[in-house]
Design a protein around this motif. Structure first.
Motif, PDB file in Angstrom:
ATOM      1  N   ALA A  53       0.758  -1.161  -0.022  1.00 58.20           N
ATOM      2  CA  ALA A  53       0.122   0.024   0.006  1.00 58.20           C
ATOM      3  C   ALA A  53       0.922   1.352  -0.176  1.00 58.20           C
ATOM      4  O   ALA A  53       0.668   2.290  -0.613  1.00 58.20           O
ATOM      5  N   GLU A  54       2.079   1.138   0.710  1.00 64.97           N
ATOM      6  CA  GLU A  54       2.848   2.200   0.766  1.00 64.97           C
ATOM      7  C   GLU A  54       3.789   2.291  -0.506  1.00 64.97           C
ATOM      8  O   GLU A  54       3.993   3.241  -0.997  1.00 64.97           O
ATOM      9  N   ILE A  55       4.213   1.121  -0.881  1.00 65.56           N
ATOM     10  CA  ILE A  55       5.267   1.206  -2.001  1.00 65.56           C
ATOM     11  C   ILE A  55       4.462   0.133  -3.189  1.00 65.56           C
ATOM     12  O   ILE A  55       5.354  -1.069  -3.490  1.00 65.56           O
ATOM     13  N   PRO A  56       3.601   0.549  -3.795  1.00 67.01           N
ATOM     14  CA  PRO A  56       3.024  -0.306  -4.604  1.00 67.01           C
ATOM     15  C   PRO A  56       4.033  -0.757  -5.947  1.00 67.01           C
ATOM     16  O   PRO A  56       3.793  -1.745  -6.694  1.00 67.01           O
ATOM     17  N   ASN A  57       5.161   0.023  -6.208  1.00 68.29           N
ATOM     18  CA  ASN A  57       5.937  -0.279  -7.311  1.00 68.29           C
ATOM     19  C   ASN A  57       7.132  -0.958  -6.887  1.00 68.29           C
ATOM     20  O   ASN A  57       8.286  -1.433  -7.654  1.00 68.29           O
ATOM     21  N   SER A  58       7.349  -1.571  -5.603  1.00 69.17           N
ATOM     22  CA  SER A  58       8.420  -2.449  -5.301  1.00 69.17           C
ATOM     23  C   SER A  58       8.393  -3.794  -5.609  1.00 69.17           C
ATOM     24  O   SER A  58       7.565  -4.693  -5.117  1.00 69.17           O
ATOM     25  N   VAL A  59       9.258  -4.157  -6.670  1.00 70.63           N
ATOM     26  CA  VAL A  59       9.448  -5.465  -7.290  1.00 70.63           C
ATOM     27  C   VAL A  59       9.764  -6.641  -5.907  1.00 70.63           C
ATOM     28  O   VAL A  59       9.547  -7.596  -5.966  1.00 70.63           O
ATOM     29  N   ARG A  60      10.963  -6.098  -5.258  1.00 69.80           N
ATOM     30  CA  ARG A  60      11.250  -6.960  -4.129  1.00 69.80           C
ATOM     31  C   ARG A  60      10.223  -7.239  -3.176  1.00 69.80           C
ATOM     32  O   ARG A  60      10.050  -8.529  -2.842  1.00 69.80           O
ATOM     33  N   ILE A  61       9.313  -6.189  -2.659  1.00 74.75           N
ATOM     34  CA  ILE A  61       8.408  -6.721  -1.707  1.00 74.75           C
ATOM     35  C   ILE A  61       7.281  -7.695  -2.410  1.00 74.75           C
ATOM     36  O   ILE A  61       6.624  -8.627  -1.778  1.00 74.75           O
ATOM     37  N   TRP A  62       6.952  -7.235  -3.658  1.00 77.66           N
ATOM     38  CA  TRP A  62       5.774  -8.192  -4.193  1.00 77.66           C
ATOM     39  C   TRP A  62       6.535  -9.879  -4.367  1.00 77.66           C
ATOM     40  O   TRP A  62       5.741 -10.595  -4.319  1.00 77.66           O
ATOM     41  N   CYS A  63       7.701  -9.733  -4.887  1.00 76.49           N
ATOM     42  CA  CYS A  63       8.256 -10.970  -5.084  1.00 76.49           C
ATOM     43  C   CYS A  63       8.460 -11.840  -3.463  1.00 76.49           C
ATOM     44  O   CYS A  63       7.962 -12.979  -3.409  1.00 76.49           O
ATOM     45  N   ALA A  64       8.684 -10.960  -2.456  1.00 84.88           N
ATOM     46  CA  ALA A  64       8.950 -11.735  -1.182  1.00 84.88           C
ATOM     47  C   ALA A  64       7.468 -11.967  -0.813  1.00 84.88           C
ATOM     48  O   ALA A  64       7.064 -13.061  -0.052  1.00 84.88           O
ATOM     49  N   ALA A  65       6.318 -11.217  -1.089  1.00 83.22           N
ATOM     50  CA  ALA A  65       4.944 -11.619  -0.594  1.00 83.22           C
ATOM     51  C   ALA A  65       4.412 -12.623  -1.400  1.00 83.22           C
ATOM     52  O   ALA A  65       3.771 -13.750  -0.725  1.00 83.22           O
ATOM     53  N   ALA A  66       4.985 -12.963  -2.598  1.00 83.70           N
ATOM     54  CA  ALA A  66       4.591 -14.158  -3.267  1.00 83.70           C
ATOM     55  C   ALA A  66       5.409 -15.411  -2.801  1.00 83.70           C
ATOM     56  O   ALA A  66       4.784 -16.514  -2.747  1.00 83.70           O
ATOM     57  N   ASN A  67       6.620 -15.131  -2.422  1.00 88.58           N
ATOM     58  CA  ASN A  67       7.165 -16.261  -1.798  1.00 88.58           C
ATOM     59  C   ASN A  67       6.662 -16.712  -0.551  1.00 88.58           C
ATOM     60  O   ASN A  67       6.891 -18.147  -0.207  1.00 88.58           O
ATOM     61  N   LEU A  68       6.038 -15.988   0.278  1.00 88.24           N
ATOM     62  CA  LEU A  68       5.409 -16.160   1.291  1.00 88.24           C
ATOM     63  C   LEU A  68       4.266 -17.359   1.182  1.00 88.24           C
ATOM     64  O   LEU A  68       3.918 -17.906   2.149  1.00 88.24           O
ATOM     65  N   GLU A  69       3.716 -17.274   0.087  1.00 91.28           N
ATOM     66  CA  GLU A  69       2.438 -18.116  -0.002  1.00 91.28           C
ATOM     67  C   GLU A  69       2.751 -19.591  -0.228  1.00 91.28           C
ATOM     68  O   GLU A  69       3.889 -19.746  -0.962  1.00 91.28           O
ATOM     69  N   LYS A  70       1.921 -20.442   0.084  1.00 88.89           N
ATOM     70  CA  LYS A  70       2.506 -21.837  -0.200  1.00 88.89           C
ATOM     71  C   LYS A  70       1.655 -22.455  -1.238  1.00 88.89           C
ATOM     72  O   LYS A  70       2.317 -23.341  -2.010  1.00 88.89           O
ATOM     73  N   GLU A  71       0.614 -21.948  -1.675  1.00 87.74           N
ATOM     74  CA  GLU A  71      -0.153 -22.677  -2.715  1.00 87.74           C
ATOM     75  C   GLU A  71       0.158 -22.007  -4.214  1.00 87.74           C
ATOM     76  O   GLU A  71       0.221 -20.705  -3.973  1.00 87.74           O
ATOM     77  N   LYS A  72       0.382 -22.590  -5.258  1.00 85.19           N
ATOM     78  CA  LYS A  72       0.601 -22.074  -6.374  1.00 85.19           C
ATOM     79  C   LYS A  72      -0.428 -20.937  -6.889  1.00 85.19           C
ATOM     80  O   LYS A  72      -0.245 -19.991  -7.540  1.00 85.19           O
ATOM     81  N   LYS A  73      -1.850 -21.241  -6.756  1.00 84.91           N
ATOM     82  CA  LYS A  73      -2.857 -20.275  -6.905  1.00 84.91           C
ATOM     83  C   LYS A  73      -2.755 -19.071  -6.138  1.00 84.91           C
ATOM     84  O   LYS A  73      -2.764 -17.900  -6.976  1.00 84.91           O
TER      85      LYS A  73
END
Length: 599
Positions: A161-181
C-alpha cells in the motif's frame, strides 16, 4: 500451613531456652551440647525461609525445582560482552532519535535485539521503523522476516500500500504463499502495479503450463520489449517458424543484443540446418558493428564455449570461424591460436578447440606441430574414424613427417587392420626411403604377426635403402631368432664393418658364439668390441662373466679391474667385482673392495 510452621518454631525455641536456662549438659561433663544447638538453629532458619517463599494465601509462588530452569531460558543467546551490547544499544538509540528517517538505524536496532535474544523488542522496534520510514523496502522486508507467518502477510499488505511499485516486496510476498494459486494472485496484482518489471514476469511465467506461459510471455514482451530474456523464453516455447518470427522481432527491437543472434543460430542447428549457422553469425557481427557494439575475440570465444556446453557445437564452431582471426598480427597467429585451443581444451570445449585447429591448418597447411596437436585431440576426444581421417589428411599435407605415418599405421594395427597398417607403411616408404623408423616399424609389424619372411625381405631392402646400426642389428637378431646362427654372424660382421663403434652388435655376436658353444670366438668378439667401445660397461661384464664361467677367475678379476680403470664411477662394475670376490676369495677381500668403492 503457616500456622503449623509458626507453632513448630515456637516449640523448638522454647525447648532450646529451657535447656539452656536449666543448665543442660552433655554426658561428657558439664559443657553445652553445641551439636544440638546447631541443629536447632538450622531448623529455625528453614522455617523462616519457607515462610518467605509462601504467599499470604499459603500457596507457594516460586517453584524451587523449576526456578533455575526458567532463569536459564530467560538468558539471551548472545555470548559476547554485555557492555558492548549496552553501548551499541545506546548508540543506535541516539541515531534513531537524531535521524528517525534513516532505515538502517531501525534495522540495526532490531537485529541487535534479535541477536541478544529479545525478539519481541526487535519486532516492536522494526514496526516503529515502518512508521518512520514507510517508503523503505528494506525496513518492510526486515519487519516481515522478524514477524510470524500470519503477521508477515499483513505487513506485506501494508508495505504494498505504501510502495506499490516495489518488485522486491511483491516477490517476497509471493514467496510467502504456499499454494501456486495464491502465488499467481500475488503476481497478477504485482504486474498490474509494475507491468514493466522483468523479474515479476519471469517469476509469473515459471508458475504456468506451456500454453499459459506462452500467452503470458506474449504480453510480457509487449510490456518489456527491451528484455532479451523474455524474447528468448518466448521463442523457446514456439514452433520453428514462429520462433524465427519472434527472434526477427527481437532483433528489430533490440539490435544491440548478441544473445538474440546466437539463439537464432542455435535454432537453425536444432532444426537440422547447421549450414545456416555460419550465415546467421556473420550477419550478427555485421549488425552489431553497425550498431556500434564491439566485442573482443575473447568474449566471442567465451560465447562459443557457452554455445557448445548448451549442446550447439555447430553454432560454437561458426562463432570461432567468424572471429578467430580478428585483431591478430600475422606473425602472432600460430602462437595465439594454439594458446586459445589449449584454453578451450582445458575448459572441455572440444568442438571449439577442433574449430581453432581446423582454421589454423587452413593458414598453416604444412605445419607438423599443428597436425600433431589436431591428431592428439582426435585421439583423446574423438572417434577412431575421426583420428584416422585426421592422420590421413596430415600425411598428405606433410608426407616427409615420419611420426605422422607411424601414428597412422599404429592406429590401424591396434584396430586389428593389419592390411591397412601395411598399406600406410608402404606409402610412407615412397616419401621416406631413408627413414630408419619407418623401416623398423614395418619389420615390427610383420614380426609381431608372425610374417617372418616378409620381415626378412623388408630388412634386406632396408639394408640397401636405409642402412644403419639398428637396421643391421635387427637383421642379425631376426636371423638369430629364426635359428640361422651362421647368417646372424655374417650379418653381424657386415654391420660391424660399417659401424664398429656400435657395441650392441659386438655383444650380439659374442652371445651367438656362446650359444654355438664357441667360447674362444665369443672371447675374441667381446675383446674386439672392448677395443672399439672402451666405455661399454655391458661388454666388460660379458667378458668377465665368460672368463669366470670358463674357470678363469684371475682373468675375470683382471677384466673387471681394467674396466674400473676405464670407468671408475660405474656402480655396476664395482658391484660385479665385489660379487666376484665373495664367490672366489671370501667376504674379507670383498669388504675391502666395498670400502674402496665407497671412497
Amino acid at each position: 500451613s503457616i500456622i503449623n510452621m509458626q507453632r513448630n518454631m515456637t516449640q523448638i525455641t522454647n525447648s532450646i531456652d529451657k535447656n539452656v536456662q536449666g543448665g543442660t549438659t552433655t554426658t561428657l561433663g558439664g559443657e553445652l551440647d553445641m551439636e544440638r544447638l546447631g541443629k536447632a538453629r538450622n531448623q529455625i532458619m528453614d522455617v523462616k525461609l519457607k515462610q518467605v517463599s509462601d504467599s499470604v494465601s499459603g500457596q507457594t509462588v516460586v517453584d524451587p525445582t523449576g526456578y533455575l530452569t526458567d532463569m536459564q531460558s530467560m538468558l539471551p543467546s548472545y555470548n559476547g560482552d554485555i557492555q558492548d551490547v549496552r553501548k551499541a544499544r545506546l548508540l543506535l538509540k541516539s541515531v534513531r532519535e537524531t535521524n528517525p528517517k534513516q532505515p538502517q538505524a531501525w534495522i540495526g536496532s532490531a537485529r541487535l535485539e534479535e541477536v541478544v535474544g529479545r525478539l519481541a523488542e526487535a519486532r516492536v522496534l522494526i514496526m516503529q521503523g515502518t512508521d518512520k520510514c514507510p517508503k523503505s523496502e528494506d525496513v518492510w522486508l526486515e519487519a516481515s522476516r522478524l514477524a510470524p507467518a500470519d503477521q508477515a502477510k499483513k505487513i506485506f499488505a501494508a508495505a504494498v500500500a505504501e510502495i506499490p511499485n516495489s518488485v522486491r516486496i511483491w516477490c517476497a510476498a509471493a514467496n510467502l504463499e504456499k499454494e501456486k494459486k495464491a502465488k499467481r494472485r500475488v503476481y497478477q496484482r504485482a504486474l498490474e502495479n509494475v507491468p514493466n518489471a522483468v523479474r515479476l514476469w519471469k517469476a509469473a511465467v515459471e508458475l504456468e503450463e506451456i500454453d499459459d506461459a506462452k500467452e503470458l510471455l506474449t504480453r510480457a514482451v509487449e510490456c518489456c520489449p527491451s528484455s532479451a530474456e523474455l524474447w528468448l523464453a518466448l521463442a523457446k516455447l514456439e514452433t520453428y517458424d514462429n520462433a524465427r518470427k519472434v527472434l526477427n522481432k527481437a532483433r528489430a527491437t533490440i539490435p544491440t543484443d548478441k544473445s538474440v543472434w546466437i539463439t537464432a543460430a542455435k535454432l537453425e542447428e536444432a532444426n537440422g540446418k547447421s549450414e545456416r549457422c555460419a550465415i546467421v553469425i556473420k550477419r550478427a557481427l555485421e549488425a552489431l558493428r553497425a550498431n556500434a557494439v564491439e566485442l573482443t575475440r575473447d568474449e566471442w570465444i567465451k560465447e562459443a564455449e557457452k554455445a557448445e556446453k548448451s549442446g550447439a557445437p555447430a553454432t560454437a564452431q561458426s562463432i570461432i570461424n567468424a572471429i578467430i582471426a580478428e585483431g591478430i598480427e600475422k606473425e602472432d597467429r600460430k602462437h595465439i591460436w594454439m594458446t586459445d585451443a589449449d584454453e578451450c581444451i582445458a575448459n572441455q570445449s572440444i568442438h571449439c578447440a577442433r574449430a581453432i585447429y581446423a582454421f589454423a591448418l587452413e593458414d598453416f597447411k604444412n605445419k607438423k606441430s599443428i597436425w600433431l596437436r589436431a591428431a592428439f585431440l582426435e585421439k583423446q576426444y574423438g572417434t577412431k574414424e575421426s583420428y584416422d581421417n585426421m592422420l590421413e589428411r596430415a600425411v598428405k599435407a606433410c608426407p616427409r613427417e615420419e611420426k605422422l605415418w607411424l601414428m597412422g599405421a599404429k592406429s590401424k594395427w591396434q584396430q586389428g587392420d593389419i592390411r591397412s597398417a601395411r598399406g600406410i607403411l608402404e606409402q610412407a616408404f615412397e616419401s621416406n626411403q631413408q627413414s630408419e623408423e619407418i623401416w623398423l616399424a614395418a619389420v615390427k609389424l610383420e614380426s609381431e604377426n608372425n610374417e617372418l619372411l616378409r620381415a626378412r625381405q623388408i630388412l634386406a631392402r632396408a639394408r640397401t635403402s636405409a642402412s644403419s646400426p639398428r637396421v643391421m642389428m635387427k637383421s642379425a637378431k631376426l636371423e638369430w631368432c629364426l635359428g640361422e646362427l651362421k647368417n646372424a654372424i655374417k650379418l653381424s660382421d657386415e654391420g660391424l664393418a660399417k659401424y664398429p663403434k656400435f657395441d650392441k652388435l659386438w655383444m650380439m655376436k659374442g652371445t651367438i658364439f656362446l650359444q654355438m658353444k664357441d667360447a674362444n670366438s665369443a672371447r675374441k668378439a667381446f675383446a674386439k668390441g672392448i677395443e672399439n667401445c672402451k666405455d661399454s660397461k655391458p661388454l666388460w661384464i660379458l667378458l668377465a662373466d665368460l672368463e669366470e664361467s670358463e674357470g678363469n677367475q684371475v682373468k675375470a678379476r683382471s677384466v673387471l679391474e681394467r674396466a674400473r680403470l676405464k670407468n671408475p664411477a660405474s656402480p655396476e662394475l664395482w658391484k660385479r667385482a665385489i660379487e666376484l670376490e665373495k664367490r672366489v676369495s671370501g667376504n674379507e677381500i670383498a669388504d675391502r673392495l666395498l670400502s674402496r668403492a665407497g671412497m
